[in-house]
Write an enzyme that holds these catalytic residues in place. Structure first.
Site, PDB file in Angstrom:
ATOM      1  N   PHE A 206     -13.165  -8.584  -3.935  1.00 57.91           N
ATOM      2  CA  PHE A 206     -14.159  -8.476  -5.013  1.00 57.91           C
ATOM      3  C   PHE A 206     -14.120  -9.649  -5.974  1.00 57.91           C
ATOM      4  CE2 PHE A 206     -12.580  -7.432  -9.268  1.00 57.91           C
ATOM      5  CZ  PHE A 206     -11.224  -7.323  -9.036  1.00 57.91           C
ATOM      6  N   LYS A 207     -13.017 -10.408  -5.981  1.00 58.36           N
ATOM      7  CA  LYS A 207     -12.928 -11.514  -6.939  1.00 58.36           C
ATOM      8  C   LYS A 207     -14.008 -12.563  -6.706  1.00 58.36           C
ATOM      9  CE  LYS A 207      -8.204 -10.688  -8.305  1.00 58.36           C
ATOM     10  NZ  LYS A 207      -7.840  -9.514  -7.468  1.00 58.36           N
ATOM     11  N   ASP A 208     -14.561 -12.611  -5.499  1.00 54.14           N
ATOM     12  CA  ASP A 208     -15.668 -13.542  -5.227  1.00 54.14           C
ATOM     13  C   ASP A 208     -16.870 -13.286  -6.136  1.00 54.14           C
ATOM     14  OD1 ASP A 208     -14.473 -14.946  -3.070  1.00 54.14           O
ATOM     15  OD2 ASP A 208     -15.049 -13.359  -1.668  1.00 54.14           O
TER      16      ASP A 208
ATOM     17  N   LEU B 256     -15.998 -15.142  -9.290  1.00 54.88           N
ATOM     18  CA  LEU B 256     -15.625 -16.564  -9.193  1.00 54.88           C
ATOM     19  C   LEU B 256     -16.720 -17.427  -8.592  1.00 54.88           C
ATOM     20  CD1 LEU B 256     -11.884 -15.956  -8.594  1.00 54.88           C
ATOM     21  CD2 LEU B 256     -12.855 -17.364 -10.414  1.00 54.88           C
TER      22      LEU B 256
END
Ligand SMILES: *Cc1c(COP(=O)(O)O)cnc(C)c1O
Length: 462
Positions: free
Chosen positions: A111-113, A116
């Site tokens: 999920f960090k995409d 970022l």
């Protein structure tokens, strides 16, 4: 809108400054001085819109006119075009009223995409406008490093240096970082452990002399733009299930608390949310605090859900600021005490938190059991982080009538070790990544010495 510190002393900043700054000079985190609202009509008008359009509308007040609307729209569209699913973050219905929000269709399968991909482009925009360059430094044991590299690989004004502990991250995680061969991407394998790498990054932020005045930027989850980007999928998924006309609940596998804090912001903006359920692994400070008012550090435990292995939840400070009704002095006193001794929240703030949040901690044996059970019931293979959420949602949901959305924070192929331990033959990587193990890698091995790392950064930045 201005941004103020949770500890009440650092100067208020603009959006541009806050994105370029990271932590406040008084040790606090930045939050907006007033929370923008989404009216019933605003939410109703989002039905049927694309993810990028909802993202633009939700984030616009936070950007505060500091990026031209047409340019910001372009940035948002470009960021979410990198996702492999047309819905960007599709909802997957598991049973009568339990949904998975699949946040793992971005370039690095976690999920960090979502945050970022956007943050890199926003930073690049502001640096271009200022005619400046910046260096990003970060230490990673896994997900954050690869997502940051993917988010910055096309940014002309940024050089990114990511430190990982040599031979101590999984092959898939390493290759997701080291096979990005862009000229502005530098992977450094430190001959030491994650804490050594982290300490060198911290020391570099504390004394930036080695960069001769070039700005050093942090992309960890204390950066406000990451929270801002994550608010969007709470709104988009709730609208897909009938908001503003009916309420939903969310269950969030949590560590540094950036993800679930974004959900709380969505609620404060006006999204009807019945309940937030915080799922933790055996590193359960969030659960202990909410359930027993035990706000204390405990030894780090290595679990099957490694991206949730933390001792302290950095973004919890932002929620404490709200629970203490924005009294920065009380937050500062509490967190300074917490550094050296076991602490507890005052009664009224704790009661306020318990109105919105429930919590549940899931140990490794249960993670394996949940992966098997969820597959038996739904045919889905969950990654170990999502598995903590699945169990917490089933255990803690207040009622069966309100839909509960569990956030699926990673693709199971990324954490195949746990899936294999649960008795499955493994999970193939998605088609666009199936040659990952054959791609060329590039990284530099350095000793765990601050001077060696800083010299490498200073010499290689462009
Ligand atoms: C980072 C991460 C988490 C924890 O998110 P926080 O915002 O730190 O609470 C959970 N699952 C996965 C897969 C992650 O990468």
């Amino acid at each position: 809108m201005r941004y103020i510190s949770t500890r009440g002393q650092a100067p208020a900043l603009s959006f541009e400054e806050v994105v370029l700054t990271g932590m406040a000079s008084d040790g606090g985190l930045y939050v907006p001085d007033e929370i923008p609202t989404l009216s019933h009509d605003d939410l109703a008008a989002m039905a049927g819109l694309s993810y990028a359009e909802i993202a633009f509308r939700v984030m616009k007040p936070y950007v505060n006119g500091e990026i031209d609307d047409a340019i910001f729209r372009g940035i948002v569209e470009e960021a979410y075009a990198t996702f492999s699913h047309d819905a960007v973050v599709p909802l997957n219905q598991l049973d009568a009223n339990h949904f998975l929000l699949e946040l793992f269709h971005g370039p690095t399968l976690a999920f960090k995409d979502v945050a970022l991909q956007l943050l890199g482009r926003i930073l690049d925009h502001f640096l271009q406008k200022r005619g400046e360059r910046a260096v990003i430094m970060g230490a990673t044991s896994g997900d954050t490093g690869s997502a940051a590299i993917e988010g910055c690989r096309h940014c002309d004004n940024l050089d990114i240096f990511i430190l990982h502990p040599h031979q101590r991250v999984s092959e898939v995680q390493r290759r997701q970082m080291t096979t990005v061969l862009a000229d502005n991407v530098f992977n450094v394998a430190i001959e030491g452990n994650f804490d050594d790498a982290q300490a060198m990054v911290k020391a570099s932020f504390a004394d930036q002399g080695f960069l001769d005045g070039t700005r050093l930027v942090a992309v960890n989850s204390i950066n406000w733009a990451r929270i801002m980007a994550q608010i969007v999928y709470y709104v988009a998924s709730a609208v897909a299930l009938g908001a503003p006309h009916r309420a939903v609940s969310f269950c969030v596998p949590s560590a540094n608390f950036g993800n679930v804090f974004a959900g709380y912001m969505a609620k404060r903006m006006g999204l009807p949310v019945k309940q937030f359920i915080i799922a933790t692994n055996a590193n359960d400070i969030l659960h202990r605090t909410l359930a027993d008012n035990d706000f204390s550090k405990q030894e780090l435990v290595a679990t099957l859900a490694p991206s949730m292995d933390i001792v302290v939840s950095s973004n919890f400070e932002r929620l404490l600021f709200e629970a203490y009704e924005r009294d920065g002095a009380s937050v500062k006193a509490l967190l300074e005490r917490f550094q050296s001794e076991p602490s507890a929240l005052a009664e009224a703030p704790l009661a306020r938190l318990r109105e919105s949040f429930a919590s549940h901690s899931v140990d490794d044996a249960t993670i394996l059991e949940v992966i098997r059970e969820a597959h038996h019931r739904t045919q889905e293979i969950l990654d170990p982080h999502t598995a903590t959420g699945y169990r917490a949602a089933e255990q803690e949901r207040a009622d069966a009538a309100t839909p509960v959305i569990t956030l699926a924070t990673a693709h199971p192929a990324k954490f195949a070790e746990a899936v294999v331990k649960a008795g499955f033959p493994g999970v193939p990587l998605p088609p666009h990544m199936d040659d990952l193990l054959e791609r060329e890698e590039r990284y530099t091995v350095l000793p765990a010495e601050l001077s060696a790392v800083q010299q490498f950064v200073a010499e290689n930045r462009r």
